[in-house]
Design an enzyme around this catalytic site. Structure first.
Site, PDB file in Angstrom:
ATOM      1  N   ASP A 200       0.817  -1.214   0.000  1.00 59.84           N
ATOM      2  CA  ASP A 200       0.000   0.000   0.000  1.00 59.84           C
ATOM      3  C   ASP A 200       0.851   1.265   0.000  1.00 59.84           C
ATOM      4  O   ASP A 200       0.499   2.252   0.634  1.00 59.84           O
ATOM      5  CB  ASP A 200      -0.929  -0.011   1.224  1.00 59.84           C
ATOM      6  CG  ASP A 200      -0.152  -0.039   2.527  1.00 59.84           C
ATOM      7  OD1 ASP A 200       1.068  -0.291   2.505  1.00 59.84           O
ATOM      8  OD2 ASP A 200      -0.767   0.215   3.583  1.00 59.84           O
TER       9      ASP A 200
ATOM     10  N   LYS B 165       7.228   5.624  18.493  1.00 56.64           N
ATOM     11  CA  LYS B 165       6.810   6.920  17.951  1.00 56.64           C
ATOM     12  C   LYS B 165       7.204   8.032  18.919  1.00 56.64           C
ATOM     13  O   LYS B 165       6.850   7.974  20.106  1.00 56.64           O
ATOM     14  CB  LYS B 165       5.285   6.950  17.792  1.00 56.64           C
ATOM     15  CG  LYS B 165       4.783   5.990  16.750  1.00 56.64           C
ATOM     16  CD  LYS B 165       3.271   5.984  16.691  1.00 56.64           C
ATOM     17  CE  LYS B 165       2.822   4.970  15.653  1.00 56.64           C
ATOM     18  NZ  LYS B 165       1.403   4.753  15.619  1.00 56.64           N
TER      19      LYS B 165
ATOM     20  N   ASP C 232       2.734   6.452   2.292  1.00 55.65           N
ATOM     21  CA  ASP C 232       1.930   5.308   2.704  1.00 55.65           C
ATOM     22  C   ASP C 232       0.475   5.682   2.412  1.00 55.65           C
ATOM     23  O   ASP C 232      -0.010   6.708   2.885  1.00 55.65           O
ATOM     24  CB  ASP C 232       2.196   5.114   4.203  1.00 55.65           C
ATOM     25  CG  ASP C 232       1.186   4.268   4.912  1.00 55.65           C
ATOM     26  OD1 ASP C 232       0.240   3.795   4.269  1.00 55.65           O
ATOM     27  OD2 ASP C 232       1.348   4.076   6.123  1.00 55.65           O
TER      28      ASP C 232
HETATM   29  P1  GTP Z   1      -5.183  -0.258   8.729  1.00 55.86           P
HETATM   30  O1  GTP Z   1      -6.238  -1.234   9.196  1.00 55.86           O
HETATM   31  O2  GTP Z   1      -5.794   0.990   8.175  1.00 55.86           O
HETATM   32  O3  GTP Z   1      -4.125   0.008   9.749  1.00 55.86           O
HETATM   33  O4  GTP Z   1      -4.435  -0.907   7.484  1.00 55.86           O
HETATM   34  P2  GTP Z   1      -3.642  -2.292   7.393  1.00 55.86           P
HETATM   35  O5  GTP Z   1      -4.362  -3.366   8.136  1.00 55.86           O
HETATM   36  O6  GTP Z   1      -3.409  -2.539   5.936  1.00 55.86           O
HETATM   37  O7  GTP Z   1      -2.294  -2.066   8.162  1.00 55.86           O
HETATM   38  P3  GTP Z   1      -0.929  -1.488   7.696  1.00 55.86           P
HETATM   39  O8  GTP Z   1      -1.165  -0.296   6.828  1.00 55.86           O
HETATM   40  O9  GTP Z   1      -0.086  -1.299   8.878  1.00 55.86           O
HETATM   41  O10 GTP Z   1      -0.295  -2.658   6.825  1.00 55.86           O
HETATM   42  C1  GTP Z   1       0.887  -2.479   6.101  1.00 55.86           C
HETATM   43  C2  GTP Z   1       0.906  -3.478   4.953  1.00 55.86           C
HETATM   44  O11 GTP Z   1       0.942  -4.795   5.472  1.00 55.86           O
HETATM   45  C3  GTP Z   1      -0.297  -3.383   4.038  1.00 55.86           C
HETATM   46  O12 GTP Z   1       0.141  -3.594   2.701  1.00 55.86           O
HETATM   47  C4  GTP Z   1      -1.174  -4.508   4.506  1.00 55.86           C
HETATM   48  O13 GTP Z   1      -1.968  -5.050   3.449  1.00 55.86           O
HETATM   49  C5  GTP Z   1      -0.159  -5.532   5.002  1.00 55.86           C
HETATM   50  N1  GTP Z   1      -0.628  -6.350   6.138  1.00 55.86           N
HETATM   51  C6  GTP Z   1      -0.981  -5.922   7.384  1.00 55.86           C
HETATM   52  N2  GTP Z   1      -1.338  -6.958   8.151  1.00 55.86           N
HETATM   53  C7  GTP Z   1      -1.216  -8.071   7.391  1.00 55.86           C
HETATM   54  C8  GTP Z   1      -1.459  -9.489   7.621  1.00 55.86           C
HETATM   55  O14 GTP Z   1      -1.874  -9.940   8.691  1.00 55.86           O
HETATM   56  N3  GTP Z   1      -1.202 -10.338   6.567  1.00 55.86           N
HETATM   57  C9  GTP Z   1      -0.753  -9.874   5.366  1.00 55.86           C
HETATM   58  N4  GTP Z   1      -0.539 -10.763   4.397  1.00 55.86           N
HETATM   59  N5  GTP Z   1      -0.541  -8.575   5.107  1.00 55.86           N
HETATM   60  C10 GTP Z   1      -0.767  -7.685   6.110  1.00 55.86           C
END
Ligand code: GTP
Length: 339
Positions: A106, A157, A215
């Site tokens: 993302d 942070k 991000d």
């Molecule tokens: P928020 O719910 O808004 O915090 O978004 P998010 O769940 O996508 O969390 P975050 O932005 O911290 O995740 C960073 C990246 O890691 C993103 O590309 C997510 O799709 C990926 N990601 C987060 N958690 C997981 C997980 O449990 N499994 C996988 N495969 N990808 C994850």
């Protein structure tokens, strides 16, 4: 070279957009975010991508099918969300024994992965973490490095607005150092894996990348990325600005600023004004409506003379004629009350 792309997050901060479309499949100007990520990997010699997600392949199946050619995509389903670290560990049997990239799916960046690879090899690193310099690190947590780039610590942070290097969500990893972590468990790569790998004495380096990085996790950042892409601030990509899909219909009297993207079959009516906003496929903006700093989801409708600012409309949401919406998030298919 292989890369693991994480596409399994909840996307909570981008709700209600992510209630109908997975975050990485949301459009970023002309194509899904994930297309941008995969194109960049291909440009830097990645031929095979392993995508890891707890969401059923169906959510990503049409995207994968539409994306013919490079890179080859291998899908790994997590039985439950394993977190950023657990998700990478889960792919180790597919990754093989050579160093591989792992990245959050993302992020919009022009990070030079080829230079990162050269840096990793020169240092003999086990792990290289791309770093991005920010003036205010309060939202992120800092990565502390020595003069030569060796990572000393991950810091929480900061409470004050201090400048520093943050984790840019792109890593180059030697699979050997990940073997110690249990497969199938929920683990954070930032909070558990990296601190433990550093504590074990493995060479972990930070690659200070200049260039563009954002991000896409919040509506504000999502809009900012569009504004930046359309202003030509991301190396290697350029668009006409405003960007209007060929199948969209924008009345010649409508005024759009340069930070606007209009998706397929969207319509913008007579005399409407749209600034710093993104209209997804099939969105409708009525005559004389004003849309500022907002995301209008697929097939969502803003009535004639309405005024929408700093808001996010889920797919199919409707703002009535002359309605006023400010700083709101409207659920999928919801009707905003008149008045
Ligand atoms: P928020 O719910 O808004 O915090 O978004 P998010 O769940 O996508 O969390 P975050 O932005 O911290 O995740 C960073 C990246 O890691 C993103 O590309 C997510 O799709 C990926 N990601 C987060 N958690 C997981 C997980 O449990 N499994 C996988 N495969 N990808 C994850």
């Amino acid at each position: 070279m292989k890369a693991v792309v994480l596409v399994g997050g909840f996307g909570t901060r981008l709700r209600p957009l992510t209630e109908t479309v997975k975050k990485e499949l949301l459009p970023l100007v002309d194509r899904p975010i994930l297309d941008h990520t995969l194109d960049r990997l291909v440009q830097h010699g990645v031929r095979e991508v392993i995508m890891s997600s707890p969401y059923l392949e169906e959510a990503f199946g049409p995207f994968i099918a539409a994306r013919a050619g490079e890179p080859a995509i291998t899908w790994v389903t997590e039985e439950r969300p394993l977190g950023t670290g657990g998700a990478v560990v889960r792919t180790l049997d597919v990754v093989g024994s050579d160093p591989f990239f792992a990245l959050n799916g993302d992020i919009c960046t022009d990070l030079d992965l080829t230079a990162m690879r050269a840096f990793h090899d020169e240092r003999g690193a086990s792990v290289t973490i791309a770093l991005h310099h920010v003036e205010d690190a309060r939202a992120f947590g800092l990565v502390q490095t020595e003069e030569d780039g060796r990572v000393v610590a991950f810091r929480e942070k900061p409470t004050d607005a201090v400048a520093g290097d943050i984790n840019a969500g792109t890593y180059l990893l030697d699979p050997a150092v990940l073997g110690a972590f249990p497969a199938g468990e929920e683990i954070s790569i930032e909070r558990t894996i990296f601190p433990e790998v550093i504590a074990a004495g493995h060479p972990v380096y930070g690659f200070g990348a200049d260039g563009y990085w954002i991000d896409l996790g919040t509506p504000e950042k999502y809009l900012q990325a569009h504004a930046d892409l359309l202003a030509g601030r991301v190396r290697g990509i350029s668009y006409d600005a405003p960007w209007i899909h060929p199948s969209a219909e924008v009345d010649p009297s409508a005024r759009l600023d340069a930070a606007v993207a209009v998706g397929a079959e969207a319509r913008v009516g007579r005399g409407a004004r749209v600034e710093r906003s993104v209209l997804h496929a099939g969105a409708f903006i009525g005559a004389q409506a004003v849309v500022l700093g907002s995301v209008v989801g697929a097939e969502a409708r803003v009535g004639a003379g309405a005024r929408v600012s700093d808001s996010v409309l889920g797919a199919g949401a409707r703002v009535p004629d002359h309605g006023v919406l400010e700083g709101a998030r409207v659920s999928v298919d919801a009707d905003v009350a008149p008045g």
